[in-house]
Design a protein around this motif. Structure first.
Motif, short mmCIF file in Angstrom:
data_model
loop_
_atom_site.label_atom_id
_atom_site.label_comp_id
_atom_site.label_asym_id
_atom_site.label_seq_id
_atom_site.Cartn_x
_atom_site.Cartn_y
_atom_site.Cartn_z
N SER A 281 0.87 -1.18 0.00
CA SER A 281 0.00 0.00 0.00
C SER A 281 0.90 1.23 0.00
N PRO A 282 1.21 1.75 -1.20
CA PRO A 282 2.20 2.84 -1.30
C PRO A 282 1.73 4.12 -0.61
N PHE A 283 2.66 4.78 0.06
CA PHE A 283 2.40 6.10 0.64
C PHE A 283 3.70 6.90 0.53
N ALA A 284 3.62 8.16 0.87
CA ALA A 284 4.78 9.05 0.72
C ALA A 284 5.91 8.62 1.66
N ILE A 285 7.10 8.41 1.09
CA ILE A 285 8.28 8.00 1.85
C ILE A 285 9.35 9.09 1.68
N GLU A 286 9.89 9.54 2.75
CA GLU A 286 10.84 10.63 2.71
C GLU A 286 12.05 10.28 1.82
N ASN A 287 12.37 11.20 0.93
CA ASN A 287 13.50 11.08 0.01
C ASN A 287 13.35 9.92 -0.99
N HIS A 288 12.16 9.36 -1.12
CA HIS A 288 11.92 8.29 -2.08
C HIS A 288 10.59 8.54 -2.79
N ASN A 289 10.59 8.38 -4.12
CA ASN A 289 9.37 8.54 -4.91
C ASN A 289 8.80 7.15 -5.21
N VAL A 290 7.66 6.82 -4.62
CA VAL A 290 7.11 5.48 -4.79
C VAL A 290 6.73 5.20 -6.25
N ASN A 291 6.55 6.27 -7.04
CA ASN A 291 6.25 6.05 -8.46
C ASN A 291 7.44 5.47 -9.21
N GLU A 292 8.63 5.60 -8.61
CA GLU A 292 9.84 5.11 -9.28
C GLU A 292 10.37 3.83 -8.63
N SER A 293 9.62 3.29 -7.68
CA SER A 293 10.04 2.04 -7.04
C SER A 293 9.95 0.89 -8.03
N SER A 294 10.94 -0.01 -7.98
CA SER A 294 10.95 -1.17 -8.88
C SER A 294 11.77 -2.27 -8.23
N PHE A 295 11.19 -3.45 -8.07
CA PHE A 295 11.90 -4.54 -7.40
C PHE A 295 11.32 -5.88 -7.81
N SER A 296 12.07 -6.94 -7.51
CA SER A 296 11.66 -8.32 -7.80
C SER A 296 11.56 -9.08 -6.48
N VAL A 297 10.79 -10.19 -6.51
CA VAL A 297 10.60 -11.01 -5.33
C VAL A 297 10.80 -12.47 -5.70
N PHE A 298 11.56 -13.20 -4.87
CA PHE A 298 11.77 -14.64 -5.04
C PHE A 298 11.34 -15.35 -3.76
N ALA A 299 10.90 -16.60 -3.89
CA ALA A 299 10.56 -17.46 -2.74
C ALA A 299 11.26 -18.79 -2.94
N ASN A 300 12.26 -19.06 -2.10
CA ASN A 300 13.05 -20.30 -2.24
C ASN A 300 13.53 -20.50 -3.68
N GLY A 301 13.93 -19.41 -4.33
CA GLY A 301 14.46 -19.48 -5.70
C GLY A 301 13.42 -19.34 -6.79
N LEU A 302 12.12 -19.45 -6.46
CA LEU A 302 11.05 -19.29 -7.45
C LEU A 302 10.75 -17.80 -7.62
N LEU B 227 0.05 -21.06 -13.17
CA LEU B 227 1.03 -22.06 -12.75
C LEU B 227 2.43 -21.64 -13.22
N SER B 228 3.41 -21.87 -12.36
CA SER B 228 4.78 -21.46 -12.68
C SER B 228 5.31 -22.25 -13.88
N LYS B 229 6.25 -21.63 -14.57
CA LYS B 229 6.85 -22.23 -15.76
C LYS B 229 8.36 -22.06 -15.68
N ASP B 230 9.08 -23.18 -15.61
CA ASP B 230 10.54 -23.15 -15.53
C ASP B 230 11.02 -22.29 -14.36
N GLY B 231 10.41 -22.47 -13.19
CA GLY B 231 10.82 -21.74 -12.00
C GLY B 231 10.46 -20.27 -12.01
N ASN B 232 9.43 -19.90 -12.75
CA ASN B 232 9.07 -18.49 -12.89
C ASN B 232 7.56 -18.31 -12.84
N LEU B 233 7.10 -17.34 -12.07
CA LEU B 233 5.70 -16.95 -12.04
C LEU B 233 5.51 -15.52 -12.51
#
Length: 852
Positions: free
Chosen positions: A114-135, A407-413
């Motif tokens: 739930s994005p909100f204003a973060i000091e010195n950071h623009n949430v519109n420019e946030s970008s990241f990836s998430v893995f779970a046990n390598g998936l 369903l995941s494909k080759d370790g990717n969702l």
């Protein structure tokens, strides 16, 4: 007495120890993790306690702290989870959450953003990836853009959506008793997470084997695959929050936002005595889902062709599991509500009767369907509609709940696509200005070119009309105007010799009108063997005794003229043993006449039904189908772009004196798509009953359209009945649908021509039915090529001949031997060689009667 008391105490102690172990084990197995990220205290939300990720007793390990962010009170919208959305864990480097003591089996992992204003950071420019046990769960995701995109989708359906949070739910296999969630920001960017929820799934909620849409069952292999919940809807009912799904704390959204036409379905409700059809189904969905449903708005319309439709945006090139929940709330016996289920325009289930499947009223059931979505498709359609085989009282449909899982494909969702803060694709946003500029320039050029072309064409049409009115009857255009422009000019200037030479080189012998009249006894109606929009077809005999077929166009009618000219063009460059050949032409005195080889045994249809001719044997029918398949295979492959016949039917398959089958009537034929196209866009033409439904819907013609029509021919050949017969019961009117339903039950022998009973190889009929079924697949991409059809039919014939030899007391011949000796590549190569040879002869001007 003391000994007895001592033993009793020992027994009691053992029982207490065992009970304690069971309780402790059960708690360990069912332990949930509720994490309030960016907090060091416990928070109560949706009736549950969420522990801060920096709290000392949180049962998790953080690889790095990042920093905490706290939202202002005014920036958080009120919701059952608003308390845990007031804080977030922000990270600029890789952040790992490690959870120990995860239950064996699988668990739901929900990530809350739930994005909100973060000091010195623009949430519109946030970008990241998430893995779970390598998936990989998410790839370079921008949360603000994802939320905005979801709102855009819902607003496009007429619903005012202002969602400010995003929950991503995954079902993960956790056999190692440890779960590591890795949050990795894109280089130069950052990421954040508000809450993490891990709920163990102790009951089995997915089956390993499910039905594939339009096919047989498939194994999912879920032990090694992750699953993402794309949609979960309470159809016809209100939104259900986590507290209303106490076992797994799932959220069930309303379905109206995803309906194509919302008023196509009405809501129904019945909360009395709702139970599960099977006790094992209790974890699949709460009973509240089965208490409401949506049914069709109007089931009494004359044309029962409307559906209730839901439309979903999905990630392309993934496998999907569609789960539909049903509970009959109204009718109290079978055959009162029968409908079809369609997924992505394919039939997932026909003749679906909830009451029969559940075993009664007010009993909740579910059905799973597997559907692979191609890389070119990002929409998944769910439709419920009337079954044409049902009576007026049984054409309603009902749905209680709907879930779509990726369903995941080759370790990717994760599917990589970025959305800007307004919800638009980043690539689309960047290209929009470029395309507008380019489009404006192209539009200007096209408009100028169109105006110039229009002026030239108008001048040419006026000049041609003036010439035609002087030399030809109204409505008739002589042959030389369409064979070659230079030829026309030659004839206009007295150069008729050049026309004769050109026509003879491409269309065979030029007949005089006197020869045609003599051959047909001055077009005696007693010699007429057919009639169409172009005119009549006569049987004729030349002076040397050769029998011919003569097609004479009606001079004062435009009907069929375009088709007639198409046939001239096609036949002037096609030569094959299994195509009816053009012998010559006549264009004297404004006549337009084509001369063909005579086919002594007429149409294939006339030997199947509707005449007094002797019925064909199973072998003769197979040979006729094989011959016509060879002709079609040549059409599709004998030239660079191939030719699509577009009117394949039994009346266009002719038989010569030796019952050799040949394709005829190329008036509707079209050149196939060029190398950089997959189809030909054209108006729908063809014969009712044989028409490819995909071509009808999309007006996109492909070679697979001929394959569909040929599939109908295959069923017509074995059933010996008309493809459309309105006098029959509703479920039998359309041969393709009726025969296909029997074939899918592997009971085709129940409806075949009685004349074949006992005179065919059961194994050959089985294989024959299978290839016919494949030809009638809903989507063209799932149909075989005509070369494959030809191979299978030749294999069917070998099976039947082996059976005949066995019946006659000759050496037995197994299907495996037949397969070893089946024509495979050698036959198709021979066919291809023959086609190439005959094409070369065609190009050098040889006529078929000389070739053969």
């Amino acid at each position: 007495m003391s000994k007895l008391r001592k033993k009793f105490l020992e027994l009691l102690l053992c029982v207490l120890i065992i009970f304690t172990c069971v309780v402790v084990y059960g708690e360990a197995q069912s332990k949930s993790f509720l994490v309030d990220c960016g907090s060091n205290t416990s928070t109560k939300a949706d009736g549950r306690i969420w522990v801060g990720d920096s709290s000392p007793n949180n049962s998790l390990t953080l690889s790095s702290v990042g920093f905490d962010a706290i939202a202002s009170t005014t920036s958080i919208k009120s919701s059952v989870l608003s308390e845990i959305y007031k804080s977030a864990r922000v990270f600029e480097t890789t952040l790992n959450y490690t959870f120990d003591g995860i239950a064996q089996g699988s668990c739901f992992v929900r990530l809350h953003f739930s994005p909100f204003a973060i000091e010195n950071h623009n949430v519109n420019e946030s970008s990241f990836s998430v893995f779970a046990n390598g998936l990989r769960l998410m790839r370079n995701i921008n949360i603000q853009g994802e939320i905005a995109h979801k709102n855009l989708i819902l607003q496009s359906s007429g619903h005012n959506s202002t969602a400010s949070s995003l929950v991503k739910e995954f079902l993960l296999p956790t056999g190692l008793e440890k779960l590591v969630l890795s949050f990795i920001p894109e280089e130069g960017s950052f990421g954040f997470v508000n809450a993490i929820e891990i709920v163990p799934v102790l009951d089995k909620i997915f089956k390993e084997s499910v039905a594939k849409v339009g096919g047989s069952e498939v194994e999912l292999g879920l032990k090694g695959r992750g699953i993402e919940t794309m949609y979960r809807l309470n159809v016809g009912g209100p939104k259900l929050g986590p507290s209303q799904d106490l076992k797994l704390y799932r959220t069930w959204e309303t379905d109206s936002s995803y309906m194509v036409i919302e008023n196509a379905g009405v809501e129904v409700k019945n909360s009395s005595n709702i139970t599960y059809a099977s006790a094992n189904d209790s974890p699949v969905a709460p009973l509240l889902v089965y208490e409401t449903a949506r049914t069709m708005s109007n089931t009494e319309v004359l044309e029962k062709r409307f559906n209730i439709s839901w439309k979903f945006e999905v990630d392309p090139n993934f496998d999907y599991l569609v789960r539909l929940h049903f509970c009959e709330l109204v009718v109290d016996k079978q055959n009162q509500r029968i409908f079809r289920i369609y997924i992505n325009n394919q039939t997932a289930a026909g003749n679906f009767d909830i009451y029969a499947h559940a075993g009664g009223k007010n009993k909740g059931i579910y059905q799973d369907y597997f559907d692979p979505v191609s890389s070119k498709n990002d929409i998944l359609w769910i439709q419920l509609g009337p079954d044409t085989s049902a009576g007026a009282s049984g054409t309603d449909a009902l749905l209680s709940g709907l879930e779509i899982f990726k369903l995941s494909k080759d370790g990717n969702l994760a599917h990589f696509i970025k959305f800007d803060p307004n919800g638009h694709s980043v690539s689309d946003s960047k290209m929009r200005i470029i395309w507008i500029s380019v489009g404006a320039g192209i539009a200007t050029i096209i408009l100028f070119t169109f105006l110039v072309t229009l002026v030239v064409c108008l001048c040419k049409i006026r000049r041609n009309k003036s010439d035609d009115s002087k030399s030809n009857p109204p409505g008739w255009r002589p042959l030389f105007l369409h064979v070659n422009n230079s030829t026309a000019n030659a004839k206009a200037t007295g150069g008729s010799l050049r026309l004769n030479t050109l026509a003879a080189s491409t269309m065979g012998r030029k007949f005089t009108l006197a020869e045609i009249r003599a051959a047909t006894k001055n077009f005696d109606d007693g010699l007429a063997i057919g009639i169409g929009g172009f005119g009549k077809v006569y049987r004729g005999e030349l002076e040397d005794g050769t029998l011919i077929a003569i097609k004479r166009a009606t001079p004062h009618s435009q009907q069929g003229l375009a088709e007639f000219e198409t046939e001239i063009v096609m036949l002037s460059r096609l030569r094959h043993r299994h195509l009816v050949s053009l012998i010559g032409f006549c264009d004297e005195h404004n006549e337009m006449i084509l001369v063909y080889e005579y086919m002594a045994n007429g149409t294939l249809r006339s030997h199947l039904f509707g005449s007094n001719l002797p019925p064909l044997s199973w072998k003769q029918r197979l040979e006729a189908c094989i011959g016509s398949a060879r002709g079609l295979h040549y059409l599709h492959t004998g030239s660079e772009r191939g030719i699509i016949h577009r009117d394949v039917k039994t009346t266009n398959i002719l038989l010569d004196e030796n019952f050799v089958a040949k394709m005829s009537d190329f008036g509707l034929s079209k050149a196939g798509p060029s190398m950089d196209h997959t189809h030909v866009s054209t108006a729908v033409k063809g014969s009712f009953g044989y028409l490819d439904p995909e071509y009808f819907r999309r007006q996109q013609l492909t070679e697979k359209s001929d394959v569909y029509s040929f599939g109908v021919v295959l069923f017509e050949a074995v059933c010996a009945r008309a493809v459309i017969n309105p006098t029959l019961p509703k479920d039998q009117i359309n041969l393709a649908e009726w025969a296909l339903s029997w074939q899918k039950q592997r009971s085709l022998e129940s409806i075949i021509d009685p004349n074949l009973k006992g005179n065919y190889s059961p194994e050959s009929l089985e294989k024959y039915g299978e290839i016919a079924e494949k030809c009638l697949a809903d989507e063209g991409k799932n149909r075989p090529m005509m070369g494959e059809v030809l191979w299978h039919l030749e294999y069917v014939l070998q099976l039947h001949e082996a059976w005949l030899r066995k019946q006659n007391g000759e050496n037995s011949f197994s299907s495996s031997q037949a397969l070893e000796e089946a024509p495979e590549s050698s036959s198709l190569q021979a066919c291809s060689n023959q086609d190439s040879s005959e094409m070369e002869k065609s190009q050098t001007g040889s006529t078929l009667h000389n070739m053969e």
